[in-house]
Design an enzyme around this catalytic site. Sequence first.
Site, short mmCIF file in Angstrom:
data_model
loop_
_atom_site.label_atom_id
_atom_site.label_comp_id
_atom_site.label_asym_id
_atom_site.label_seq_id
_atom_site.Cartn_x
_atom_site.Cartn_y
_atom_site.Cartn_z
N GLN A 14 0.82 -1.21 0.00
CA GLN A 14 0.00 0.00 0.00
C GLN A 14 0.86 1.27 0.00
O GLN A 14 2.05 1.23 0.27
CB GLN A 14 -0.92 -0.01 1.24
CG GLN A 14 -0.17 -0.28 2.54
CD GLN A 14 -1.04 -0.91 3.62
OE1 GLN A 14 -2.27 -0.89 3.56
NE2 GLN A 14 -0.41 -1.47 4.65
N HIS B 198 -7.47 3.17 20.44
CA HIS B 198 -6.51 2.25 21.06
C HIS B 198 -6.92 1.88 22.49
O HIS B 198 -6.77 0.73 22.91
CB HIS B 198 -5.10 2.85 21.02
CG HIS B 198 -4.54 2.91 19.63
ND1 HIS B 198 -3.84 3.98 19.13
CD2 HIS B 198 -4.61 2.01 18.62
CE1 HIS B 198 -3.48 3.73 17.88
NE2 HIS B 198 -3.95 2.56 17.54
N ASP C 189 -6.54 -5.30 14.83
CA ASP C 189 -6.46 -3.87 14.50
C ASP C 189 -6.11 -3.77 13.03
O ASP C 189 -4.98 -3.47 12.65
CB ASP C 189 -5.38 -3.22 15.37
CG ASP C 189 -5.16 -1.75 15.01
OD1 ASP C 189 -6.04 -1.16 14.35
OD2 ASP C 189 -4.10 -1.22 15.37
N ASP D 129 1.54 -12.65 7.42
CA ASP D 129 0.10 -12.59 7.16
C ASP D 129 -0.63 -13.10 8.41
O ASP D 129 -0.43 -14.25 8.82
CB ASP D 129 -0.19 -13.47 5.95
CG ASP D 129 -1.66 -13.50 5.58
OD1 ASP D 129 -2.50 -13.68 6.48
OD2 ASP D 129 -1.96 -13.35 4.38
N GLY D 130 -1.46 -12.27 8.99
CA GLY D 130 -2.15 -12.64 10.24
C GLY D 130 -3.04 -13.84 10.08
O GLY D 130 -3.17 -14.67 10.99
#
Lengths: 278, 278
Positions: free
Chosen positions: A30, A61, A154, A136-137
Amino acid sequence: MTWFAETLYPNVRQSFAIEQVLYQGRSDFQDVTVFKTKDFGRMLVLDGVVQTTERDEFVYHEMLTHLPLFAHGGVRRVLIIGGGDGGILEEVLKHPVERVVMVEIDAKVIEVSREWLPTICGRAFEDPRAEVVVADGAEFVAETTERFDLIIVDSSDPIGPAEILFAVPFYENCRRCLNPGGAMVVQSGVPFLQGEEAANTYRRLAQVYPHAGFYVAPVPTYYGGFMALGWGGFLDLKASAAAAAPRIAAAGLALHYYNAAIHAGAFALPEYLNARIG
Amino acid sequence: MTWFAETLYPNVRQSFAIEQVLYQGRSDFQDVTVFKTKDFGRMLVLDGVVQTTERDEFVYHEMLTHLPLFAHGGVRRVLIIGGGDGGILEEVLKHPVERVVMVEIDAKVIEVSREWLPTICGRAFEDPRAEVVVADGAEFVAETTERFDLIIVDSSDPIGPAEILFAVPFYENCRRCLNPGGAMVVQSGVPFLQGEEAANTYRRLAQVYPHAGFYVAPVPTYYGGFMALGWGGFLDLKASAAAAAPRIAAAGLALHYYNAAIHAGAFALPEYLNARIG
């Protein structure tokens, strides 16, 4: 005067007077920009969308960390998916946790945040309890053998790299990674403008977990009223306010949004959101 | 594409894609514009500041009416100061009140709203229980001999014609016009961006009334997170949720924001607002 206009929605925009462009670059995933704004301090923008600002980051947060942490009361291990700016990590580390694993897909976001947003991440990245994994989550939760008491997602919005973090297989893998009594929380967009996304998130969380729902908080630079924070788990977060109150008082954190009254009140959903999940 | 950019704050703006300018004129007090926007329906703008839109007016109008009306439980007479668009009037008239007096200083706002914003005011102006007085609200409460159970102040911000509605003499005159057990509620701006105004409003209300405080709701087109709604009276609104709940259920109104959970939760104030009034 130079202005930055967010391009998230086609027909409504928020714009910020800019003093300086501190960083502008492109990662593998990005466009990454850091502005110095006139009124909101430094601001992180990914692909034209505001992610966080020094002035209002505390709302988001604090609500995505302290509420589930005080609801649980005994969190020792936390997994953060995304959160490259370090704001979630910093808030989690205010609690007596043993270990926090943060899995961020975009190393550039971490690098830029550490350099340009030190007031948001503080010294969190140097804390010996924190481990940062650039990965990669979705793959991480599919493969890891570690177990956590709390998972905090998040992510950016469910278009582009974060799309997979809003799907059922991801929630199922998160469930597999949770200890008994654990829970996950996920940013779920602004339902006044992104109602379909909130409805999808709720349906999927409710399909995977015995308890699921939303709580809400209005983050000024996430335009459009309340942001919905989705949750699912083996713990009923909605019923946690009475248990959380003495923990909040005992911890004595100096916060700017969250408190015991907000913990209870955040589960009161407006009718337009109830209508989406009814 | 034509855009309207609000000019309320010097360094942050919201902008709306416009399909058509439905009305543009100048009254004795201010510039009056009605846009047809792409995503928010029709929008009333006074002196460059968004007052209400068809899409999100329900948040503000429901919270400034139903919360105090259900808290009180026996309101028969209501005074509205300002509110020329008729949105407050319409919501109040959903209750079994006997009489509503609306005192708006600017006849042009009423005329334009009746013509261009019928979905906001409905048929409220034709209701035989409603009386519209075109006058200065501050002078009205200084002189009237009528008494009310509830006073709702739906003003513009405390600059320009509405400034006098944020001063102690106005609150004292409102107190004089209240029946025993009565209360007043006032729009008090967005405290994240207008914190000084919220602090002033609270200090003045607390000086005039035995009970005073804020409740909050995020109105999408009032940029910046929560709007603060100030209240003062002989009734403790903050302690009213339990009494209000059965009244809300019995009334069975079809609403889009307000409900019994929101009634209770709206009194949970974020720390940044508590810090202003502590």
